[in-house]
Design an enzyme around this catalytic site. Sequence first.
Site, short mmCIF file in Angstrom:
data_model
loop_
_atom_site.label_atom_id
_atom_site.label_comp_id
_atom_site.label_asym_id
_atom_site.label_seq_id
_atom_site.Cartn_x
_atom_site.Cartn_y
_atom_site.Cartn_z
N LYS A 41 0.84 -1.21 0.00
CA LYS A 41 0.00 0.00 0.00
C LYS A 41 0.87 1.25 0.00
CE LYS A 41 -3.88 -2.23 2.32
NZ LYS A 41 -4.67 -2.35 3.56
N ARG A 91 -13.25 -10.71 7.20
CA ARG A 91 -14.53 -10.22 6.65
C ARG A 91 -15.20 -11.28 5.80
NH1 ARG A 91 -11.84 -4.82 4.35
NH2 ARG A 91 -10.31 -6.45 3.96
O1 PNS Z 1 -4.53 -3.17 7.46
P1 PNS Z 1 -3.65 -4.08 6.65
O2 PNS Z 1 -2.99 -3.30 5.54
O3 PNS Z 1 -4.38 -5.29 6.15
O4 PNS Z 1 -2.51 -4.60 7.65
C1 PNS Z 1 -1.42 -5.39 7.17
C2 PNS Z 1 -0.25 -5.31 8.17
C3 PNS Z 1 0.17 -3.85 8.35
C4 PNS Z 1 -0.69 -5.87 9.52
C5 PNS Z 1 0.94 -6.17 7.61
O5 PNS Z 1 1.28 -5.70 6.34
C6 PNS Z 1 2.15 -6.14 8.55
O6 PNS Z 1 2.18 -6.86 9.52
N1 PNS Z 1 3.11 -5.23 8.25
C7 PNS Z 1 4.30 -5.04 9.07
C8 PNS Z 1 5.53 -5.66 8.41
C9 PNS Z 1 5.52 -7.16 8.61
O7 PNS Z 1 5.60 -7.66 9.72
N2 PNS Z 1 5.41 -7.88 7.48
C10 PNS Z 1 5.34 -9.32 7.47
C11 PNS Z 1 3.89 -9.79 7.41
S1 PNS Z 1 3.81 -11.46 6.94
#
Ligand code: PNS
Length: 161
Positions: A41, A91
């Site tokens: 994003k 969801r």
């Molecule tokens: O609201 P979202 O965009 O669905 O949340 C996704 C989020 C921010 C929780 C995920 O992208 C995340 O955990 N980002 C932090 C970096 C990380 O740990 N990445 C590995 C995930 S497998």
Amino acid sequence: MAKAIYPGSFDPITLGHLDLIKRSSRVFDEVIVCILNNASKKCPLFSIEERVKMLGDVTAEYSNVKVASSEGLLVDFARENGVNFIVRGLRGTTDFDFELQMAQANKTMSSEIETVFLATDPRYSFISSSMVKEFASYGKSVAGFVPEQVLQQIERKYNIM
Ligand code: PNS
């Protein structure tokens, strides 16, 4: 003590997110709502500071909920903050593949942290931050999709009267 993190982009927080925060606050002793980067994003509508402020305002009534942000990995933040549970909402089936993959990857990285899924309330199952931004960008009201304080911030961003 059961300490949970509810991670997300929250750009912006929706009523679906807020419902999950409220329900999580009843299940866990402490809940940290943490704004993290989602690599897929780009170009956020709200800065991290704006999101922290909005999340703080809409969660102020829940005494066991804290708001934080991190530039790093979810599992690192969780470990550094003594968190044992990750909360994510489902969801529908379209969320499931991504959420399962993320939960399994996080479990592999940090075996002591469990991901717990809460079913989204059906009233909010169609709401997403992306959809909110798309409607608002065309001047449509997103009342009923986001908390009142957030609605005002969105209308200001898009100059909606
Ligand atoms: O609201 P979202 O965009 O669905 O949340 C996704 C989020 C921010 C929780 C995920 O992208 C995340 O955990 N980002 C932090 C970096 C990380 O740990 N990445 C590995 C995930 S497998």
